[in-house]
Design an enzyme around this catalytic site. Structure first.
Site, PDB file in Angstrom:
ATOM      1  N   ASP A 216       0.596  -1.618  -0.528  1.00 23.45           N
ATOM      2  CA  ASP A 216      -0.049   0.264   0.139  1.00 23.45           C
ATOM      3  C   ASP A 216       0.916   0.978  -0.072  1.00 23.45           C
ATOM      4  OD1 ASP A 216      -1.644   1.653   1.032  1.00 23.45           O
ATOM      5  OD2 ASP A 216      -2.698   1.127   1.532  1.00 23.45           O
ATOM      6  N   GLN A 219       0.228   6.240   1.066  1.00 24.15           N
ATOM      7  CA  GLN A 219       1.523   7.276   1.768  1.00 24.15           C
ATOM      8  C   GLN A 219       3.047   7.556   1.245  1.00 24.15           C
ATOM      9  OE1 GLN A 219       0.203   9.857   3.488  1.00 24.15           O
ATOM     10  NE2 GLN A 219      -1.853   8.972   4.046  1.00 24.15           N
TER      11      GLN A 219
END
Ligand code: PMP
Length: 428
Positions: A216, A219
């Protein structure tokens, strides 16, 4: 390839230039806004980022003079839109280190990209004997799709713990890997603690145990140069709106042979080669995973955002944001009654979550808003992490390259004022 919005003169990320935010701020109209008659201090970048004129202009230009549905019409406008859309895919390929076009799937965001893998790869490959490893610091977007997959298949989810200073416990991770581990799904950067996880090491270890890895990168990709092949990641998910781009666009990178072996996720137009009453035959990559009218204007906006970020220099952005994090942590930790979560500044990205003793995080955010300062308060879609931290809610300041040291000082002063207000109220 047809006409592209790419700026070919963008300097490469090879040289790290010291970053001057004032050089870029004027490109962001919203940063000149006043909130309660005070200058906006926008420190909610981990939730979403502001947009420079260049991104808005690229999307406007498409809508105003080149807009028609992609891939379907044999007319000039459709060709122009299609060319821009496919040029946007090329821009993403370059951003991720020169991967191939078949490996870039446009989605509606990070969340949809992870769901695609859970549904398509997961349903095909996961059984009740299998384990999926997640970490205690995941965003719900990298938890719930796997819980849903586990509910469908009977597979187990195991949690890689974090240490008290907000790092992944890699020793525990090593002991958790086994032939049952089929997937490790981990965030590159925690959206609460700012922890930068050692992705290459995690992937090497997981691969040695025979597991695939999904990163993921929501960010991380907006803030630092990334080569997914150096990582050797199997899947990488990220979104446009946290990197100056519009909402409604995200990317799933997947290794080609994996994507080729996976069945389509969403069915409809655009993802088929042939449809008969008896059934359908899926299109080749990447179309197989892009059913319906894709978010092509948003993809063009994302490409303009990538061009912009590369002209600033992602290496410089990473360095500068670490300086801002250091400044924020030094200044805030010197205030009595402020507790900061997560690792030392040198080991984190530009995200600082904190608590003020005796003041609920929501009250902190509300009072800071009176000073024109936008931060976020709550569980930041990371409830298991907040349970681990023993804090139902935290206040989070998160930075981008357009933030300044003066804004961090404004944050610190507003926190001090917040404490004064609460101390006065308690005395009443
Ligand atoms: N993962 C992380 C680490 C995030 O911070 C976020 C956004 N808060 C998401 C996933 C979800 O991203 P998107 O909005 O692109 O679906």
């Amino acid at each position: 390839m047809g006409e592209s919005t790419s700026r070919t003169d963008a300097p490469s990320d090879q040289q790290t230039q010291p970053l001057n935010p004032d050089r870029w701020r004027s490109d962001f109209p919203i940063l000149a806004k006043q909130i309660h008659k005070l200058p906006l201090v926008y420190l909610d970048n981990a939730a979403t980022t502001q947009k420079p004129r260049q991104v808005l202009a690229a999307m406007d230009e498409l809508y105003e003079s080149k807009y028609a549905n992609v891939h379907r019409g044999i007319h000039v406008l459709s060709e122009e839109s299609t060319d821009l859309f496919e040029a946007a895919r090329d821009t993403v390929c370059r951003l991720l280190g020169g991967i191939s076009r078949e490996e870039v799937i446009f989605t509606r965001g990070t969340t949809e990209a992870i769901n695609l893998v859970a549904r398509s790869w997961g349903d095909k490959n996961i059984t009740e004997d299998d384990e999926i490893l997640l970490t205690e610091m995941e965003h719900h977007a990298n938890i719930v799709p796997w819980q849903q997959l586990a509910a469908r298949t009977g597979a187990s989810i195991r949690w890689i713990p974090i240490t008290d200073d907000g790092h992944l416990d890699l020793e525990a991770f090593n002991t958790m890997l086994s032939p049952r581990t089929k997937l490790v799904a981990v965030t590159a950067v925690s959206n609460v603690l700012g922890t930068i996880n050692p992705i290459e090491q995690i992937i090497t270890t997981a691969h040695a145990a025979g597991a695939l890895v999904l990163i993921d990168a929501a960010q991380s990709i907006p803030h630092t140069p990334t080569d997914v092949r150096v990582w050797d990641a199997d899947f990488v998910a990220f979104g446009g709106h946290k990197m100056l781009g519009p909402t409604g666009i995200g990317v799933l990178y997947g290794k080609r042979q994996l994507l080729e072996s996976m069945p389509p996720f969403v069915g409809g137009g655009g993802m088929i080669r042939r449809v008969r009453k008896e059934g359908f035959e899926a299109a080749d990559l990447p179309d197989k995973f892009e059913a319906g009218t894709p978010p092509f204007v948003e993809a063009v906006g994302l490409a303009a955002a990538i061009d912009y970020l590369q002209s600033v220099g992602l290496e410089s952005i990473a360095d500068y944001e670490q300086q801002l994090a250091t400044l924020a942590i030094d200044r805030l930790s010197a205030i009595e009654g402020v507790d900061i979560f997560g690792p030392p500044a040198a080991e984190r990205a530009g995200i600082v979550s904190f608590q003020i003793e005796g003041v609920h995080a929501h009250d902190v955010a509300q009072i800071l808003d009176r000073y024109g300062i936008a931060i976020r308060a709550g569980h930041h879609c990371a409830m298991p992490l907040h349970l681990r931290l023993g804090a139902p809610a935290t206040a989070r300041a998160s930075f981008y390259f357009y933030n300044t040291p003066a804004e961090i000082e404004a944050l610190a002063e507003a926190i001090e004022e917040t404490q004064k207000v609460f101390r006065k109220n308690r005395k009443k």
